[in-house]
Design an enzyme around this catalytic site. Structure first.
Site, PDB file in Angstrom:
ATOM      1  N   GLY B 127       0.819  -1.212   0.000  1.00 41.84           N
ATOM      2  CA  GLY B 127       0.000   0.000   0.000  1.00 41.84           C
ATOM      3  C   GLY B 127       0.848   1.255   0.000  1.00 41.84           C
ATOM      4  N   GLU B 249      13.445  -3.156  -3.713  1.00 38.03           N
ATOM      5  CA  GLU B 249      12.533  -3.396  -4.823  1.00 38.03           C
ATOM      6  C   GLU B 249      13.288  -3.221  -6.136  1.00 38.03           C
ATOM      7  OE1 GLU B 249       9.269  -0.665  -5.043  1.00 38.03           O
ATOM      8  OE2 GLU B 249       8.200  -1.855  -6.539  1.00 38.03           O
ATOM      9  N   GLU B 391      11.556   7.997 -15.635  1.00 37.03           N
ATOM     10  CA  GLU B 391      11.942   9.413 -15.566  1.00 37.03           C
ATOM     11  C   GLU B 391      12.484   9.729 -14.162  1.00 37.03           C
ATOM     12  OE1 GLU B 391       9.098   8.332 -16.846  1.00 37.03           O
ATOM     13  OE2 GLU B 391       9.097   9.010 -18.924  1.00 37.03           O
TER      14      GLU B 391
END
Lengths: 379, 404
Positions: B127, B249, B391
């Site tokens: 979340g 991650e 980006e």
């Protein structure tokens, strides 16, 4: 030098644009593509009767309004802007194209049906093994008494589920990949032995696999017995028309992205203020403008001799294919997560752009064709 | 410099290869080959096999249940699982919240959450993102206000909305960043909370994506009561956990091994599909050129990752260089799907999912790979957007590496 449209052409554009603005908003289009039939037959009727656009590109002798390829371009661009599903390309551009250029005896009556909205046509040219080589045909047409018997399998015939008629390419002679012996037939889709398997396509259209199992067609179904040159011409016209559709799609992808970037805020400011995205949107703009130019160029050159025409169309399709990829992918990227959703229209424009990339030949296919026309032919 | 695997590493590779061959669930393999959608149990079946073996969390320290592998062994593991087309282990528990818990959690939190995370008994959802806070994560608005319950215990009352929550339709628990101090500076005043998704006030709504899949969701949190002991690390210091998690991650995000397998698949496909001249597509000079360029770019990425890995083995944590791996890794993943779609030709167009005619058309037409080509191409556009858009990754390199 003049890139202006005639008064009649401007009127056609306005008529189509205002109809679509009223009746073909994105939510309506979503309902159409997910409906059982997959198209709006009543809209088709309105195109014929209310708008009269189905006759725009036919000469007056043939019951049309006296226009030509430029009218098709105008209409296809507007259809691209609204992601219209109804089969203008197959019926008017391709079906009509074969009627105009073939000297086919039944042409006038077929065009009457097309202009009146009662005849709809899908073009069954591709085969599973053939990729973008139209003359690679396993489908056969054998003489049988006065008529012909068709056997074979046509791949991904777009618009076939809505079609009353198919235009079918089949070997009337020669070997599988020969240039000679490519026959062209106009076939009533309800004839016994025609088996179709209908399905949706990823861009919301409908298509069919079409199987011919000993289908007997009458002698007057034959449009051309040795018609590869004719097929090439019509496919070039169709490719130019798809270029125009792409222009409509690309304009919407670009506009939609600009609008989104101006209102979407990140890091306390509209993302349109980031120079990296500004330059990206400038590059998208350049791609769109060059696509417009190339579409005009190719459409004008459809009247030239076969080699010039083919070169122009392939040059256009290379630019259009690249523009579809660049503008489409960046539209999604700049929309971020929202661009990935089914809910926003932008993704649906991206999907159409992605399929247009491969329609009537990929970038590679047209680059090779351009190279061979522009280097090998001269040598 | 030495780039060869040691005899021990080679023996480890053989052991891994044999284990996968013998233990990979057969039913799962069939579903993958048919291109069927995965149910919750499908995702978990391979996870459970690995959990039993003690191999489910290659990067975890041994004392929390990791296998104690070296970074080279971990690399071999990812190569071998990709080579065998194993479904990936979902990252939310193993790669994301697990390391946060064993790094920042209390002994009680470790004991409570780590074993069921390893075993697959907790399906974690992430979340982080919110409708107004995607790549600009720190602008999140979900708020958690502290109060004392009727039972005398301390709770947070959580209100807000999370989005792009992957596979939350199966979720048991969700780890959330929430704003606990609205008056603090934007990156302060954020806390890291674990929320039981069965709590009253948690609603999961599907978001259907371009390819027609239900992969992501919105998660609404309305007056959700969360015990204070479910907060990891200090109150208002959640950003520390968030940064740590994002670095983890990103380190797995290059996907080199899977991309290698993807290119191998393109070669297979293009050796049976025909090009314009009737010969195999892979013989087409233009198509071949694109595959070659892709392979070369992937090699550059692979050796860059190996250098990063060697740095990690020498004790350097994954730094801002991992942004490079994310950018190039995702671009390569996207180009692979472009080439598969290109190889499909006309048969990239048919679509067989989620339409009213689906029942009649259950069996796809065209070559086996083709009906998944376009949906996959559309789906994989997400990789340059998620995990901090490419980006943003370039901004990170500009700032942190180049000092601009």
């Amino acid at each position: 030098m003049d890139f202006n449209f005639t008064e009649e052409q401007s009127m056609v554009r306005d008529t189509v644009a205002s109809f679509l603005a009223d009746k073909y908003d994105f939510e309506t289009r979503r309902k159409i593509v997910s409906s059982d039939s997959g198209w709006r037959a009543d809209y088709w009727k309105a195109f014929a009767e209310e708008l009269g656009i189905l006759g725009a590109s036919f000469s007056e002798e043939l019951g049309g309004l006296g226009g030509g390829a430029v009218d098709n371009m105008i209409i296809m661009e507007e259809f691209g802007k609204a992601l219209v599903i109804e089969p203008y390309l197959g019926t008017v551009v391709i079906g009509g194209g074969f009627m105009k250029h073939s000297g086919y005896a039944g042409a006038a009556s077929v065009i009457e049906g097309v202009v009146g909205g009662t005849t709809t046509i899908a073009f069954a040219y591709a085969e599973p093994q053939a990729r973008y080589t139209w003359r690679d045909l396993k489908t056969t047409a054998k003489k049988d008494g006065g008529g012909w018997v068709l056997n074979g399998h046509k791949a991904v015939v777009v618009g076939a589920p809505f079609a009353t008629h198919l235009i079918v390419t089949a070997r009337t002679g020669g070997a599988q990949r020969d240039a000679g012996g490519v026959g062209v037939f106009l076939v009533d889709k309800s004839l016994p032995g025609i088996v179709t398997r209908d399905y949706p396509t990823v861009d919301g259209n409908r298509a069919s696999e079409v199987y011919f199992e000993n289908v007997s067609v009458p002698a007057d179904a034959l449009i051309a017995e040795d018609g590869l040159a004719l097929v090439d011409k019509v496919i070039d016209e169709a490719t130019a028309a798809v270029g125009a559709e792409a222009v409509g799609v690309l304009r919407k992808l670009h506009e939609g992205t600009l609008d989104y970037a101006k209102q979407r805020k990140q890091f306390g400011t509209a993302i349109a203020n980031f120079q990296v995205l500004q330059h990206r949107m400038v590059d998208m703009f350049i791609e769109v403008e060059q696509s417009v130019s190339m579409t005009y160029m190719a459409t004008i050159k459809l009247e030239e001799d076969a080699a010039e025409r083919a070169k122009a169309v392939s040059a256009m399709k290379v630019r259009i294919g690249r523009a579809c990829k660049f503008v489409g992918q960046n539209a999604i990227q700049i929309h971020g997560g929202m661009g990935m959703t089914d809910e926003l229209a932008i993704g649906h424009y991206f999907k159409r752009a992605s399929l247009i990339e491969g329609l009537f030949g990929s970038v590679d296919h047209h680059l090779k064709r351009y190279e061979s026309l522009s280097f090998d032919a001269a040598a | 410099m030495n780039l060869d695997f040691s005899p021990e590493d080679l023996a480890f590779r053989d052991e891994v290869r044999a284990f996968i061959a013998e233990n990979y669930p057969a039913g799962l393999r069939e579903k993958q080959e048919e291109g069927e959608e995965m149910a919750k149990e499908d995702f978990l079946s391979w996870h459970r096999v690995l959990a039993k073996k003690g191999w489910v969390a290659p990067a975890w320290p041994e004392k929390y249940g990791g296998p104690g592998w070296t970074s080279v062994q971990r690399y071999i593991w990812s190569e071998e699982t990709a080579r065998a087309d194993c479904v990936p282990i979902l990252p939310f528990g193993i790669n994301m919240v697990g390391p946060v818990i064993y790094t920042f959690g209390t002994p009680e939190q470790k004991e409570r959450f780590l074993p069921p995370t390893l075993s697959g008994d907790i399906w974690w959802s992430q979340g982080y993102s919110e409708p107004g806070a995607g790549s600009d994560l720190a602008s999140l608005k979900t708020k958690a206000e502290r109060f004392t319950g009727d039972d005398g215990k301390e709770y947070y009352l959580v209100n807000g909305q999370k989005t792009w929550t992957t596979l939350a339709q199966h979720g048991d628990w969700i780890f959330c960043l929430v704003r606990t101090d609205p008056n603090a500076k934007i990156q302060e005043g954020i806390s890291f909370l674990l929320i039981d998704m069965k709590s009253p006030g948690v609603t999961v709504r599907p978001i259907i994506t371009l390819g027609g899949e239900h992969e992501v969701n919105e998660v609404w949190l309305e007056n959700v009561k969360v015990p204070v002991e479910n907060r990891i690390y200090e109150e208002n210091k959640g950003w520390t956990c968030a940064k740590f998690l994002l670095a983890h991650e990103r380190s797995g995000i290059a996907g080199v091994a899977r991309s290698k397998r993807g290119i191998e698949r393109i070669r297979q496909i293009a050796s049976t599909e025909l090009g314009d001249d009737g010969a195999a597509l892979i013989k087409d000079p233009m198509f071949k050129r694109k595959v070659a360029e892709l392979e070369i770019d992937l090699t550059a990425l692979e050796y860059t990752e190996l250098r990063t890995l060697a740095g990690e083995a020498a004790g350097k944590g994954p730094g801002p260089e991992s942004s490079l791996l994310k950018i190039k890794g995702t671009e390569i993943q996207q180009r692979i799907t472009e080439l598969v779609l290109e190889a499909a030709g006309h048969y990239g167009a048919p679509y067989f999912r989620g339409f009213p005619t689906d029942g009649d058309n259950a069996h796809p037409i065209g070559p086996d790979f083709a009906h998944r080509a376009a949906p996959t191409y559309f789906n994989v556009r997400k990789t340059s957007i998620y995990g901090g858009s490419n980006e943003i990754q370039r901004n990170i390199i500009a700032k942190m590496v180049l000092g601009l």
